[in-house]
Design an enzyme around this catalytic site. Structure first.
Site, PDB file in Angstrom:
ATOM      1  N   TYR A  97       0.830  -1.200   0.000  1.00 37.55           N
ATOM      2  CA  TYR A  97       0.000   0.000   0.000  1.00 37.55           C
ATOM      3  C   TYR A  97       0.867   1.253   0.000  1.00 37.55           C
ATOM      4  O   TYR A  97       1.393   1.681   1.036  1.00 37.55           O
ATOM      5  CB  TYR A  97      -0.935   0.020   1.209  1.00 37.55           C
ATOM      6  N   HIS A 107       0.104 -12.371   1.472  1.00 38.26           N
ATOM      7  CA  HIS A 107      -0.643 -11.414   0.656  1.00 38.26           C
ATOM      8  C   HIS A 107      -0.627 -11.799  -0.821  1.00 38.26           C
ATOM      9  O   HIS A 107       0.432 -11.828  -1.462  1.00 38.26           O
ATOM     10  CB  HIS A 107      -0.026 -10.023   0.830  1.00 38.26           C
TER      11      HIS A 107
END
Length: 308
Positions: A47, A128
């Site tokens: 992010y 992830h």
């Protein structure tokens, strides 16, 4: 077993997802979540090339009593190519993401996340997006996280993905605590139901993310994107029909979208992204409003939810 609050803050938006957010607004967004009672915070190196972790860590420093989640699988390597990030975040491309689900990669990822966060620990570590790396994630990343859990370095481990089939393998073949599923168990898309049922059977808890399907369900009158692309006409029409039934029961579309995933026994929490204090407060106010039980059979009667 880790205690999971019922609502979490997703911090991709304060990592400048799609458009830039200033430092003050990012901090105010986390502060507003805290003031609204949010105690679950989710971030990732992905992010904003670490920006989300840095901002979230600064906002949480000096606070206690929260659950902090970050992710492994993408290392950040210095880059000299210049320009802006090419993966949807409005940040300079000072780093590049390097897929790494090896044991050493997992350990390095968590160490570097702690440095960016400026905090002594994370509570939950998620593998992830191992879509194209499932075998290595199962054989190397998972055992590394399991060892860290056994050592007490992290309290809980899991996997976070935008699809349900690969996480189902982790549920069957490992001893996960948590699955984060984004966008696949929502008012518009219940394709992830087999995964949630498997989680319920195995005692694996689900964090439901992407409950607005990236925007289509985020406003009382449906508009915007579905899974980060322009919504197809048939889905936009379906969302409008759902909104109409919701309105007949005195409920807004985003209110129902937040309530729906929590009805499944496997769902421990929903994780809501926000980029401003106003968004946080709006979501918090909607969460406090009860959804009448009659809404759900009303949606099923119109063919807008499956019978199961």
């Amino acid at each position: 077993m880790i205690a999971l609050p019922r609502v979490g803050l997703g911090t991709a938006p304060i990592g400048n997802l799609f458009s830039a957010v200033g430092d003050e607004q990012a901090r105010a967004t986390v502060d507003a979540a805290w003031e609204s009672g949010v105690r679950l915070f989710d971030t990732a190196p992905h992010y904003g090339l670490g920006l989300s972790e840095r901002r979230l860590g600064a906002a949480l420093r000096g606070r206690s009593g929260y659950v902090l989640s970050t992710k492994v699988g993408r290392l950040l390597a210095p880059s000299s190519r210049g320009g802006r990030d090419s993966e949807g975040f409005d940040v300079p491309a000072r780093f590049e993401r390097v897929w790494d689900f090896s044991r050493d990669g997992v350990l390095r990822s968590l160490e570097e996340s702690l440095e960016r966060l400026g905090l002594p620990r994370v509570d939950l570590a998620l593998i992830h997006d191992p879509d194209d790396h499932v075998e290595q994630a199962l054989s190397e990343a998972y055992p590394a996280l399991a060892d860290l859990r056994a050592q007490g370095v992290v309290q809980a481990i899991g996997v976070g993905m935008n699809q349900w089939r690969a996480p189902s393998r982790f549920v069957r073949e490992t001893d996960l605590d948590v699955v984060m599923l984004a966008g696949r168990y929502t008012l518009l898309d219940q394709s992830g139901l087999p995964l949630l049922d498997a989680c319920a059977a195995r005692g694996v808890r689900v964090l439901a993310a992407g409950v607005f399907n990236s925007g289509l369900l985020a406003t009382p009158e449906p508009s915007g994107t579905f899974d980060y692309a322009p919504a197809p006409p048939e889905l936009l029409d379906r969302a409008r029909r759902i909104a109409s039934v919701c309105a007949a029961h005195g409920v807004t579309l985003p209110q129902a979208a937040m309530a729906f995933p929590l009805r499944h026994p496997a769902t421990a929490a929903i994780v809501l992204g926000a980029r401003s204090p106003a968004e946080v407060r709006t979501n918090a106010a909607l969460m406090e409003q009860p959804v009448p039980e009659a809404l759900w059979p009303g949606l099923r009667a119109e063919g807008l939810l499956p019978e199961e």
